[in-house]
Motif scaffolding. Structure first.
Motif, short mmCIF file in Angstrom:
data_model
loop_
_atom_site.label_atom_id
_atom_site.label_comp_id
_atom_site.label_asym_id
_atom_site.label_seq_id
_atom_site.Cartn_x
_atom_site.Cartn_y
_atom_site.Cartn_z
N VAL A 274 0.86 -1.18 0.00
CA VAL A 274 0.00 0.00 0.00
C VAL A 274 0.90 1.23 0.00
CG1 VAL A 274 -1.92 1.17 1.14
CG2 VAL A 274 -1.62 -1.28 1.46
N GLY A 275 0.50 2.25 -0.73
CA GLY A 275 1.28 3.49 -0.74
C GLY A 275 2.39 3.45 -1.77
N ARG A 276 2.73 4.61 -2.27
CA ARG A 276 3.76 4.69 -3.32
C ARG A 276 4.73 5.83 -3.04
NH1 ARG A 276 -0.95 3.96 -6.31
NH2 ARG A 276 -1.02 6.16 -6.87
N ARG B 15 6.46 -5.30 -13.98
CA ARG B 15 7.78 -4.88 -13.50
C ARG B 15 7.91 -3.37 -13.51
NH1 ARG B 15 13.06 -3.92 -15.50
NH2 ARG B 15 14.68 -4.63 -14.07
N PHE B 16 8.39 -2.81 -12.37
CA PHE B 16 8.57 -1.37 -12.22
C PHE B 16 9.94 -0.96 -12.74
CE2 PHE B 16 8.99 2.42 -9.21
CZ PHE B 16 8.20 3.22 -10.01
N GLY B 17 10.98 -1.67 -12.34
CA GLY B 17 12.30 -1.51 -12.95
C GLY B 17 13.09 -0.29 -12.56
N LEU B 18 12.79 0.35 -11.43
CA LEU B 18 13.55 1.51 -10.98
C LEU B 18 14.32 1.17 -9.71
CD1 LEU B 18 11.19 4.59 -11.41
CD2 LEU B 18 13.06 3.85 -12.90
N ARG B 19 15.49 1.79 -9.56
CA ARG B 19 16.28 1.64 -8.34
C ARG B 19 15.69 2.51 -7.24
NH1 ARG B 19 20.60 4.23 -5.99
NH2 ARG B 19 20.57 5.83 -7.60
N LEU B 20 15.78 2.01 -6.01
CA LEU B 20 15.27 2.78 -4.87
C LEU B 20 15.99 4.13 -4.79
CD1 LEU B 20 13.50 2.75 -2.27
CD2 LEU B 20 15.52 1.87 -1.07
N PRO B 21 15.25 5.24 -4.73
CA PRO B 21 15.90 6.56 -4.66
C PRO B 21 16.76 6.70 -3.40
CG PRO B 21 13.55 6.75 -5.12
CD PRO B 21 13.79 5.33 -4.74
N ASP B 22 17.82 7.49 -3.51
CA ASP B 22 18.66 7.75 -2.34
C ASP B 22 17.88 8.49 -1.26
OD1 ASP B 22 20.85 6.56 -3.57
OD2 ASP B 22 21.51 8.44 -4.48
N GLU B 23 17.00 9.38 -1.67
CA GLU B 23 16.14 10.11 -0.74
C GLU B 23 14.69 9.78 -1.07
OE1 GLU B 23 17.10 11.84 1.82
OE2 GLU B 23 19.25 11.63 1.39
N LEU B 24 14.17 8.75 -0.43
CA LEU B 24 12.81 8.31 -0.71
C LEU B 24 11.81 9.32 -0.17
CD1 LEU B 24 10.87 6.07 -1.71
CD2 LEU B 24 11.07 5.03 0.55
N LEU B 25 10.84 9.67 -0.99
CA LEU B 25 9.78 10.60 -0.62
C LEU B 25 8.45 9.90 -0.85
CD1 LEU B 25 8.99 13.57 0.13
CD2 LEU B 25 8.97 14.04 -2.33
N LEU B 26 7.57 9.91 0.14
CA LEU B 26 6.30 9.22 0.05
C LEU B 26 5.23 10.12 -0.56
CD1 LEU B 26 6.17 7.48 3.56
CD2 LEU B 26 7.06 6.56 1.40
N ASP B 27 4.33 9.49 -1.33
CA ASP B 27 3.19 10.20 -1.89
C ASP B 27 2.06 10.14 -0.86
OD1 ASP B 27 1.02 11.14 -3.28
OD2 ASP B 27 1.44 10.02 -5.11
N ALA B 28 1.82 11.26 -0.18
CA ALA B 28 0.88 11.29 0.94
C ALA B 28 -0.52 10.86 0.54
CB ALA B 28 0.86 12.69 1.55
N ALA B 29 -0.92 11.15 -0.68
CA ALA B 29 -2.28 10.83 -1.12
C ALA B 29 -2.52 9.34 -1.25
CB ALA B 29 -2.57 11.52 -2.46
N THR B 30 -1.47 8.54 -1.32
CA THR B 30 -1.61 7.10 -1.50
C THR B 30 -1.44 6.31 -0.20
OG1 THR B 30 0.76 6.68 -1.93
CG2 THR B 30 -0.61 7.36 -3.80
N LEU B 31 -1.10 6.96 0.89
CA LEU B 31 -0.78 6.24 2.13
C LEU B 31 -2.06 5.83 2.85
CD1 LEU B 31 2.15 8.48 3.40
CD2 LEU B 31 2.27 6.34 2.11
N PRO B 32 -2.06 4.63 3.45
CA PRO B 32 -3.28 4.13 4.10
C PRO B 32 -3.54 4.83 5.43
CG PRO B 32 -1.47 2.61 4.48
CD PRO B 32 -0.94 3.67 3.54
#
Length: 237
Positions: A159-161, A180-197
């Motif tokens: 859940v959440g992106r 498949r998403f195919g992206l490397r985890l960002p060095d500075e991960l930022l959450l999309d608040a609108a998608t969080l449970p």
């Protein structure tokens, strides 16, 4: 609401070691015709799922890669047994964690590194604090010691992106056939608040194999002095 990334506490001094895997697996994909990728990812695990009613159970006992048509066929056999909100992907795992363990463990341990395990007394304490959304599933770990802990695996829904601002601007969308998403985890991960449970205190992101908890979960663990994991603040936008 604040959110935190949950990681294994490597500086805790605990000596615990686990050699285990889930009882059943769905195959990875060989050469997806849409994205030409061969891949599988076992970071999505659903330990509550019992596949024993499936007549061809042997198809799920060995990790391997198959043509996408076979993956899709087996996915349809599994889908009726999934908990609400679960999502399939090539390489997903099901059933209890089976294997061997030894050493000293904290209240939590994170295996492989996205399967969170919690000891029974710690799980009971968290539920008594009101965290009733935590779903602990029994493991089948054989310990080489007399005083062995009783571990439960926490079943986490995807859940959440991540927020688009932390991703490459020229990124491609997930593959429409295999996902498949195919992206490397960002060095500075930022959450999309609108998608969080709003109903879960511990969950796994949809697009990356990252364990995320709420401020409520992190504070309960610290108040109860539950150890074995660390909490790293995440920004949401």
């Amino acid at each position: 609401m604040r959110y935190f990334r949950v990681k294994k506490d490597k500086a805790s001094g605990y000596t615990g070691d686990i050699d285990a895997t889930h009882r059943w697996k769905i195959p990875g994909v060989i050469g997806c015709p849409a994205c030409q990728t061969t891949w599988g990812d076992n970071s999505r695990a659903y330990p509550s799922v019992d596949l024993t009613p499936i007549a061809t159970l042997a198809d799920f006992e060995k990790a391997r890669a198959e043509p996408i048509e076979e993956y899709e066929r087996l996915s349809e056999l599994v889908r009726p047994f999934l908990p609400p909100g679960a999502r399939l992907q090539p390489g997903a795992a099901f059933g209890p964690l089976v294997g061997k363990a030894q050493g000293r463990f904290g209240s939590f341990t994170v295996h492989s590194p996205w399967w969170p395990l919690v000891q029974r007394d710690a799980l009971d304490k968290l539920k008594n604090e009101g965290l009733q959304d935590l779903k602990g599933c029994p493991t089948q770990l054989r310990f080489r010691q007399r005083a062995s802990p009783e571990f439960f695996e926490l079943e986490l829904l995807p859940v959440g992106r991540s927020h688009p601002d932390c991703l490459p601007p020229d990124r491609k969308p997930p593959c429409p056939r295999c996902g498949r998403f195919g992206l490397r985890l960002p060095d500075e991960l930022l959450l999309d608040a609108a998608t969080l449970p709003v109903h879960l205190n511990l969950f796994r992101l949809e697009d990356f194999s990252v364990l995320v908890c709420t401020e409520r979960f992190a504070e309960a663990c610290q108040r109860l002095e539950l150890d074995g994991v660390t909490f790293h603040p995440l920004q949401a936008r």
